[in-house]
Scaffold this active site. Structure first.
Site, PDB file in Angstrom:
ATOM      1  N   ASP A   1       0.785  -1.248   0.000  1.00 10.91           N
ATOM      2  CA  ASP A   1       0.000   0.000   0.000  1.00 10.91           C
ATOM      3  C   ASP A   1       0.818   1.299   0.000  1.00 10.91           C
ATOM      4  OD1 ASP A   1      -1.974  -1.882   0.190  1.00 10.91           O
ATOM      5  OD2 ASP A   1      -2.802  -1.198   2.101  1.00 10.91           O
TER       6      ASP A   1
ATOM      7  N   LYS B   1      -7.063  -4.827  -2.955  1.00 10.14           N
ATOM      8  CA  LYS B   1      -7.836  -5.312  -1.813  1.00 10.14           C
ATOM      9  C   LYS B   1      -8.760  -4.210  -1.298  1.00 10.14           C
ATOM     10  CE  LYS B   1      -3.944  -4.326   1.279  1.00 10.14           C
ATOM     11  NZ  LYS B   1      -4.549  -3.336   2.162  1.00 10.14           N
TER      12      LYS B   1
ATOM     13  N   CYS C   1      -1.861  -2.639   7.827  1.00  2.00           N
ATOM     14  CA  CYS C   1      -1.817  -3.555   6.678  1.00  2.00           C
ATOM     15  C   CYS C   1      -0.544  -4.393   6.619  1.00  2.00           C
ATOM     16  CB  CYS C   1      -2.031  -2.775   5.388  1.00  2.00           C
ATOM     17  SG  CYS C   1      -3.693  -2.034   5.321  1.00  2.00           S
TER      18      CYS C   1
END
Length: 199
Positions: free
Chosen positions: A9, A106, A151
């Site tokens: 990310d 995601k 994450c």
């Protein structure tokens, strides 16, 4: 090769100036780019939310960002709107190398958030990453990216649970550190046998 680098990310909304900025999030980009040269397999994850996602505080009339709310899969932190599909905020940081073997998106299901690169937050709906790694015979994962305590940690813990050898390079990660979340995440990862490295 049985080793892969998993870059979590590194997107504009998680970097300074973004909707959910992680302090110093952009500082890790050059470090990650250098690391990529040492891995034959590089995988990027990308938060990819539809408008009005259930994890957005704006989707709940009585809630503010960073409040929590019960969801069918457990307690959910509510976030500012971020990484909305097709927006500049959802794009990878402009300086990040994106010549990866695979990009896993995601968080695109409207009713469930996804921190981990392997599963949605219900811990059972898969992203497909496990199958990809298994078919490639990859057994060792090094994780970097944003944010360490959400994450990255969720992905690392799932990876260990799935049987991978896992290392998290802290110099190539940054944390939100919300109410002690970084310390708690590091303890969980260490207790799970994850190697916490510093370059």
């Amino acid at each position: 090769m049985t080793k892969a680098l998993l870059v979590v990310d590194v997107q504009n909304d998680f970097c300074p100036g973004g909707a959910l900025a992680v302090p110093g999030g952009d500082a890790i980009v050059p470090v990650i780019n250098q690391m990529m040269a040492h891995y034959e397999t590089v995988i990027l994850t990308q938060d990819w939310h539809p408008q009005g996602h259930s994890s957005f505080a704006s989707s709940h009339s009585d809630k503010s960002p960073f409040d929590t709310t019960p969801m069918p899969y457990g307690v959910q932190v509510l976030w500012p709107d971020h990484c909305v599909q097709g927006t500049n905020g959802a794009a990878f940081h402009a300086d990040l190398r994106t010549d990866a073997d695979l990009i896993i998106r995601k968080g695109f299901r409207p009713q469930i958030d996804s921190y981990s690169a392997f599963f949605e937050n219900d811990q059972s709906t898969p992203t497909g990453l496990f199958g990809y790694l298994k078919e490639r015979n990859i057994k060792d994962l090094t994780l970097v990216g944003l944010a360490t305590d959400f994450c990255v940690a969720f992905s690392a813990l799932d990876a260990v649970r799935l049987g991978f050898s896992v290392k998290v390079e802290l110099d190539a990660c940054r944390a939100i550190d919300m109410e002690g979340s970084l310390k708690a995440a590091l303890e969980k990862m260490q207790n799970a046998g994850i190697i916490i490295g510093q370059l």
